[in-house]
Design an enzyme around this catalytic site. Structure first.
Site, PDB file in Angstrom:
ATOM      1  N   PRO A 123       9.588  -6.091  -3.988  1.00  0.00           N
ATOM      2  CA  PRO A 123       8.149  -5.826  -3.808  1.00  0.00           C
ATOM      3  C   PRO A 123       7.413  -5.259  -5.017  1.00  0.00           C
ATOM      4  O   PRO A 123       6.902  -4.134  -4.988  1.00  0.00           O
ATOM      5  CB  PRO A 123       8.148  -4.841  -2.634  1.00  0.00           C
ATOM      6  N   CYS A 124       7.319  -6.054  -6.062  1.00  0.00           N
ATOM      7  CA  CYS A 124       6.585  -5.613  -7.251  1.00  0.00           C
ATOM      8  C   CYS A 124       5.101  -5.433  -6.941  1.00  0.00           C
ATOM      9  O   CYS A 124       4.403  -4.730  -7.664  1.00  0.00           O
ATOM     10  CB  CYS A 124       6.821  -6.560  -8.426  1.00  0.00           C
ATOM     11  N   HIS A 125       4.623  -6.036  -5.841  1.00  0.00           N
ATOM     12  CA  HIS A 125       3.217  -5.844  -5.455  1.00  0.00           C
ATOM     13  C   HIS A 125       2.946  -4.403  -5.026  1.00  0.00           C
ATOM     14  O   HIS A 125       1.798  -3.980  -4.979  1.00  0.00           O
ATOM     15  CB  HIS A 125       2.822  -6.823  -4.337  1.00  0.00           C
TER      16      HIS A 125
END
Length: 156
Positions: A123-125
């Site tokens: 989950p780089c978001h």
């Protein structure tokens, strides 16, 4: 390498991998589904597509299909650290650098974050600037904002 496309509410996602693991989940800038499921599509890719669909319906917060990172040891350490950011929460590059016991590597963490090929699942978001503002996202800042709002909406 096998591919299938998933039509998400925020654009087409191309899923790529083998019979053993998913290797890439990336937004693609096209409107048409090109890679469809057929009898030779590995089950792991179909499972990934189904889990992404559950995620977008707000029914899934954790992914369980097998995936494989392709990157340096440092990148893999950063990507593993990203998976510790809980659903609907955020962190910063500095938080990740501290969590991997390399506090001075903030820029390197940012670079590794930008090379993540497993969107949403890694989950780089969920990474935002230390000032609380949205920072770069390969899929576009509007998608990042949408994903964060989506997770807040379905956080139970």
């Amino acid at each position: 390498m096998n591919k299938i496309d998933y039509k998400s509410p925020i654009g087409l996602i191309e899923i790529e991998g083998s019979a053993e693991a998913v290797r890439s989940i990336l937004f693609v800038e096209r409107d048409e589904i090109v890679n469809t499921i057929h009898h030779e599509t590995p089950e792991v890719l179909v499972d990934c597509l189904n889990q992404l669909d559950e995620y977008f319906r707000g029914e899934r917060h954790v992914f369980t299909f097998p995936y494989h990172f392709e990157g340096t040891d440092f990148q893999q350490t950063v990507w593993n650290a990203l998976t510790t950011i809980p659903y609907a929460e955020t962190g910063s590059y500095k938080d990740i650098a501290v969590s991997i016991k390399n506090e001075k590597a903030v820029r390197a963490v940012g670079t590794a974050n930008g090379k993540n090929k497993l969107s949403i699942v890694i989950p780089c978001h969920r990474i935002i600037g230390a000032n609380g503002k949205l920072t770069g996202y390969a899929g576009g800042l509007w998608r990042k904002e949408w994903l964060l709002q989506h997770e807040r909406t379905f956080n139970k």
